[in-house]
Write a protein that holds these residues in place. Structure first.
Motif, PDB file in Angstrom:
ATOM      1  N   TRP A  35       2.970   6.150   2.044  1.00 14.05           N
ATOM      2  CA  TRP A  35       2.537   5.105   2.961  1.00 14.05           C
ATOM      3  C   TRP A  35       2.264   3.794   2.225  1.00 14.05           C
ATOM      4  O   TRP A  35       1.647   3.780   1.160  1.00 14.05           O
ATOM      5  CB  TRP A  35       1.268   5.546   3.702  1.00 14.05           C
ATOM      6  CG  TRP A  35       1.479   6.752   4.567  1.00 14.05           C
ATOM      7  CD1 TRP A  35       2.656   7.370   4.852  1.00 14.05           C
ATOM      8  CD2 TRP A  35       0.472   7.503   5.246  1.00 14.05           C
ATOM      9  NE1 TRP A  35       2.456   8.456   5.673  1.00 14.05           N
ATOM     10  CE2 TRP A  35       1.122   8.562   5.925  1.00 14.05           C
ATOM     11  CE3 TRP A  35      -0.921   7.390   5.343  1.00 14.05           C
ATOM     12  CZ2 TRP A  35       0.423   9.493   6.707  1.00 14.05           C
ATOM     13  CZ3 TRP A  35      -1.614   8.317   6.106  1.00 14.05           C
ATOM     14  CH2 TRP A  35      -0.953   9.346   6.784  1.00 14.05           C
ATOM     15  N   GLY A  36       2.733   2.702   2.829  1.00 12.85           N
ATOM     16  CA  GLY A  36       2.489   1.370   2.291  1.00 12.85           C
ATOM     17  C   GLY A  36       1.795   0.489   3.312  1.00 12.85           C
ATOM     18  O   GLY A  36       1.334   0.959   4.357  1.00 12.85           O
ATOM     19  N   CYS A  37       1.763  -0.805   3.014  1.00 11.23           N
ATOM     20  CA  CYS A  37       1.040  -1.740   3.884  1.00 11.23           C
ATOM     21  C   CYS A  37       1.800  -2.060   5.154  1.00 11.23           C
ATOM     22  O   CYS A  37       1.215  -2.469   6.157  1.00 11.23           O
ATOM     23  CB  CYS A  37       0.723  -3.018   3.116  1.00 11.23           C
ATOM     24  SG  CYS A  37       2.172  -4.075   2.782  1.00 11.23           S
ATOM     25  N   GLY A  38       3.135  -1.910   5.132  1.00 13.90           N
ATOM     26  CA  GLY A  38       3.947  -2.208   6.300  1.00 13.90           C
ATOM     27  C   GLY A  38       4.293  -3.669   6.477  1.00 13.90           C
ATOM     28  O   GLY A  38       5.023  -4.022   7.413  1.00 13.90           O
ATOM     29  N   LEU A  39       3.814  -4.542   5.598  1.00 14.19           N
ATOM     30  CA  LEU A  39       3.971  -5.985   5.796  1.00 14.19           C
ATOM     31  C   LEU A  39       4.715  -6.686   4.663  1.00 14.19           C
ATOM     32  O   LEU A  39       5.217  -7.795   4.864  1.00 14.19           O
ATOM     33  CB  LEU A  39       2.599  -6.647   5.966  1.00 14.19           C
ATOM     34  CG  LEU A  39       1.762  -6.163   7.151  1.00 14.19           C
ATOM     35  CD1 LEU A  39       0.356  -6.769   7.084  1.00 14.19           C
ATOM     36  CD2 LEU A  39       2.435  -6.528   8.461  1.00 14.19           C
ATOM     37  N   GLY A  93      -2.192   0.248  -3.255  1.00 16.55           N
ATOM     38  CA  GLY A  93      -3.346   0.611  -4.062  1.00 16.55           C
ATOM     39  C   GLY A  93      -4.531  -0.306  -3.845  1.00 16.55           C
ATOM     40  O   GLY A  93      -5.668   0.148  -3.657  1.00 16.55           O
ATOM     41  N   SER A  94      -4.287  -1.618  -3.852  1.00 15.63           N
ATOM     42  CA  SER A  94      -5.386  -2.568  -3.697  1.00 15.63           C
ATOM     43  C   SER A  94      -5.992  -2.519  -2.305  1.00 15.63           C
ATOM     44  O   SER A  94      -7.164  -2.872  -2.113  1.00 15.63           O
ATOM     45  CB  SER A  94      -4.901  -3.992  -4.002  1.00 15.63           C
ATOM     46  OG  SER A  94      -3.890  -4.393  -3.082  1.00 15.63           O
ATOM     47  N   LEU A  95      -5.208  -2.075  -1.309  1.00 14.57           N
ATOM     48  CA  LEU A  95      -5.711  -1.975   0.059  1.00 14.57           C
ATOM     49  C   LEU A  95      -6.315  -0.602   0.356  1.00 14.57           C
ATOM     50  O   LEU A  95      -6.790  -0.366   1.468  1.00 14.57           O
ATOM     51  CB  LEU A  95      -4.577  -2.258   1.054  1.00 14.57           C
ATOM     52  CG  LEU A  95      -4.023  -3.690   1.052  1.00 14.57           C
ATOM     53  CD1 LEU A  95      -2.807  -3.792   1.966  1.00 14.57           C
ATOM     54  CD2 LEU A  95      -5.091  -4.691   1.468  1.00 14.57           C
TER      55      LEU A  95
END
Length: 344
Positions: free
Chosen positions: A90-94, A110-112
């Motif tokens: 999963w990633g940020c999507g943006l 990671g930062s989010l």
């Protein structure tokens, strides 16, 4: 509901009772129909306290399939009763990477605080799983969930590595697969399905070498000090155009380094902790070394299409959820043929 959790650093997986989660806005709850076990889970559970960063308790399982059984507010695109596979990285999507479906390389996750299920977020080794967004689901259709679940990692990961090496693997080329276990035996099938390469499999286990031959390897050799000379002899001294190391330990990386051809590619897929020396006078001219991670959502769709076409399959050992600790031990001991799958 029952879940398999890692409860304390240095401990082992345990079956526990936890509350059944409800999906929040934008989330989807699955009734899990199958969850896969992976050596990566043991890697996480083997980390010392100062390196462990996945939270406790951690519900394990980053390979999951299920049936949609509850929708959070605002969810569209899936309906209750839909069989789906979970896209795990999963990633940020943006960001740019996520926009092209490569959430496995999201630079912001990671930062989010965004983590894959089973590797930070609650995983699939439970009776129910919360998925954060509909874009992390892929239709399963009529595929058997138990036979298919491991493809979400053990299929997607080798597929991603192989697809990125396709230019090195035309007809007449040679591909070496080091480690014919859970990922490697699927990688062999993918190589046979989408490339023109002759496939040489290496392993220290006679059983896994037999499995390699069963799933399509042209040659199966012991992974030992004679392997490099054997590969060089089979290739007329040239070496292999692509080497896929599904172990990643220092001895296997040394085999990869010495057996790759000029302008070839080494893909270090396994997380065995080894480090490979590369550069002038260490690797052949033009050779590249890559450490791929998981795969893209579109590639998961392609992997499932290969399964539908009968081009690839996973050798599976099936367990109930109460047997999950036993299955993990068998995995740790190298006794599993293919992949272990838990059916909650």
């Amino acid at each position: 509901m029952r879940a398999v959790q890692y409860l304390s650093v240095g401990g082992g997986p345990e079956v526990v009772e936890i509350p059944t989660p409800d999906p929040g806005p934008g989330q989807i709850r699955l009734e899990v129909t199958a969850a896969g076990l992976c050596h990566s889970d043991w890697f996480v559970m083997g980390l010392p306290a100062e390196q462990y960063a996945y939270g406790l308790p951690l519900t394990l399982g980053h390979e999951g399939v299920g049936v949609v059984d509850a929708l959070g507010a605002g969810v569209t695109g899936v309906a209750e009763g839909d069989p789906v596979a979970v896209y795990g990285p999963w990633g940020c999507g943006l960001c740019h990477a996520c926009a092209r479906g490569a959430e496995n390389y999201c630079p912001r996750a990671g930062s989010l605080g965004i983590a894959p299920p089973g590797l930070g977020a609650p995983g699939a080794l439970a009776e129910h799983l919360i998925v954060d967004d509909v874009r992390h689901l892929v239709p399963l259709g009529d595929l058997d969930p138990v036979a298919t679940v491991s493809l979400t990692d053990a299929g997607l990961t080798p597929y991603h590595a192989i697809v990125s090496s396709l230019s090195a693997l035309p007809a007449g080329s040679t591909a070496v697969v080091i480690g014919a276990g859970g990922l490697g035996h699927v990688g062999i099938q993918i190589l046979r399905a989408i490339t023109g390469a002759t496939v040489i499999a290496l392993d220290i286990s006679e059983e896994k070498l037999a499995l390699a031959k069963d799933v399509g390897a042209h040659h199966a050799l012991p992974s030992n000090a004679e392997a490099v000379d054997a590969i060089r002899e089979m290739t007329g001294g040239v070496g292999a155009q692509a080497v896929f190391d599904f172990v990643g330990a220092t001895p296997t990386l040394e085999i990869a380094r010495q057996s790759v051809a000029l302008d070839g590619v080494v893909q270090i897929v396994g997380i065995g902790g080894g480090v490979m020396t590369t550069g002038f006078f260490a690797t052949p001219f033009g050779a590249s070394v890559r450490a791929p991670y998981w795969g893209m959502r579109s590639e998961l769709m392609e992997v499932l299409d290969l399964a539908r076409a009968g081009a690839i399959h996973v050798e599976v050992e099936r367990y109930g959820i109460e047997q999950a600790p036993e299955a993990y031990q068998r995995l740790h001991d190298g006794a599993v043929r293919g992949r272990a799958v838990v059916v909650p």
